[in-house]
Design an enzyme around this catalytic site. Structure first.
Site: not given
Ligand code: MRU
Length: 362
Positions: A56-58, A101, A210, A251, A261-262
């Site tokens: 996970r993470g963009a 996603r 996270q 994201d 973002n999250k």
């Molecule tokens: O749902 P996730 O864990 O994939 O969400 C990730 C985030 O929101 C991160 O902050 C974002 O992707 C930046 S990662 C460098």
């Protein structure tokens, strides 16, 4: 892959490693308790791994999906099919990967980039094996470029960090999320390397945690002081003057600077602005979606309600309760002091600074 604590700061734990022909992902669902690898070589397994958040993470999702598409190219090149059929099936794989996603635009960016290269090589090379080999080389290049990009943007970001600052961050934007070094955590790494002595307040980041699971773990490995707090504590901390700067990842960033973002990032930005604490986004240019004019058009992923009604497998609410679980929110550009990218720190008016950065990247 490094798993031990170390004095020096290296690029961190990569979310993805190649084991011969296989693509292995660090299973982020089990960290920090178990370090297990997940074999995501097949297209089905990679699609599952992205949607179930093994990875996970963009930026990391984008890189993983690029490898998913390259592995599918290798598999298809071993079938006795003609080139048009090969390209058709790969295009279907690209569409499938992109649907896993919806919010992180890096997923589309990386798979489109890889598919375009495959189409180009399709014209240049007669045999499918060579095209598949080139696809794998392209995926590796995308990975290497991420590490370099994150380092560069982190250096720009470190300029903004005052000495001895307490930095607040949300979710995980470290090496695990960004495929090496990190974005928001990358800035913190670079500030630490410069001897600026940063410390970090880490939001736990309900519902998937996270922050408490991944960010705390990464900071611990780098020996950067971290304090875990609940998402609801930022107002109290800032009113007490305990936070000097907020940095999160993103994201998807719209052309006007609105940033998804999250979930919970928007709340944090509002609280930060109320207390005059600068709120920054750190993200590579590949997180900018020039096709989207404002945050209103960013698709927001909704996830299963069980993420909210349970914690670590234990129910935390009544059976049958109605749940709403958006995984992301949008922070309006006017709350963002700057967007830290590999092209420098973009400042308002974002329509102009983002357009200029996109031109520079072309
Ligand atoms: O749902 P996730 O864990 O994939 O969400 C990730 C985030 O929101 C991160 O902050 C974002 O992707 C930046 S990662 C460098």
């Amino acid at each position: 892959m490094r798993v031990e604590s170390s004095q020096e700061l290296d690029i961190g734990v990569l979310p993805l490693v190649l084991d011969g022909e296989r693509v292995m992902l660090v299973d982020q669902r089990h960290l920090p308790f178990k370090l297990e690898m997940f074999d995501a070589t097949s297209l089905d397994d990679m699609c599952f791994a992205i949607s179930d958040m093994v990875v996970r993470g963009a930026p990391s999702i984008g890189v993983a999906a690029a490898f998913g598409l390259a592995c599918e190219a290798v598999r298809l090149s071993e079938q006795s099919i003609a080139k048009p059929e090969f390209l058709k099936q790969l295009d279907e794989a690209r569409v499938r990967l992109q649907a896993t996603r919806p919010t992180a635009v890096n997923l589309r960016w990386a798979t489109d980039k890889l598919f375009q290269e495959i189409e180009q090589h399709g014209q240049d090379f007669p045999d499918l094996q060579t095209i598949a080999k080139k696809a794998m080389e392209c995926a590796k290049r995308i990975l290497d470029e991420h590490i370099e990009t994150n380092r560069i943007l982190s250096e720009f970001g470190a300029e903004l960090v005052p000495r001895d600052a307490a930095i607040m961050t949300h979710c995980n934007a470290g090496s695990l999320a960004a495929c090496g070094w990190g974005t928001a955590l990358g800035v913190i790494r670079s500030a630490a390397l410069r001897g600026l002595n940063p410390s970090v307040y880490v939001d736990e980041t309900r519902p998937r945690n996270q922050g408490s699971k991944l960010t705390v773990w990464e900071l611990h490995q780098d020996k950067i002081p971290a304090t875990l707090v609940c998402d609801s504590m930022s107002g109290h901390l800032m009113a007490d003057g305990k936070v000097q700067i907020v940095i999160t990842g993103a994201d998807r960033i719209a052309a006007n600077g609105d940033s998804a973002n999250k979930i919970g990032t928007y709340n944090l930005a509002v609280v930060a602005n109320y207390h005059n604490v600068p709120f920054y986004i750190a993200a590579p240019i590949s997180t900018i979606d020039p096709h989207i004019q404002s945050g209103k058009s960013i698709p927001i992923e909704e996830r299963h309600g069980s993420e909210i009604t349970s914690f670590g497998g234990t129910n935390t609410s009544m059976d049958g309760v109605k749940v709403y679980n958006p995984a992301f929110d949008v922070t309006p550009a006017k709350l963002i002091a700057g967007i830290i990218t590999e092209c420098g720190v973009l400042r308002p008016p974002y329509e102009e600074s983002i357009a200029a950065a996109l031109r520079q990247k072309k």
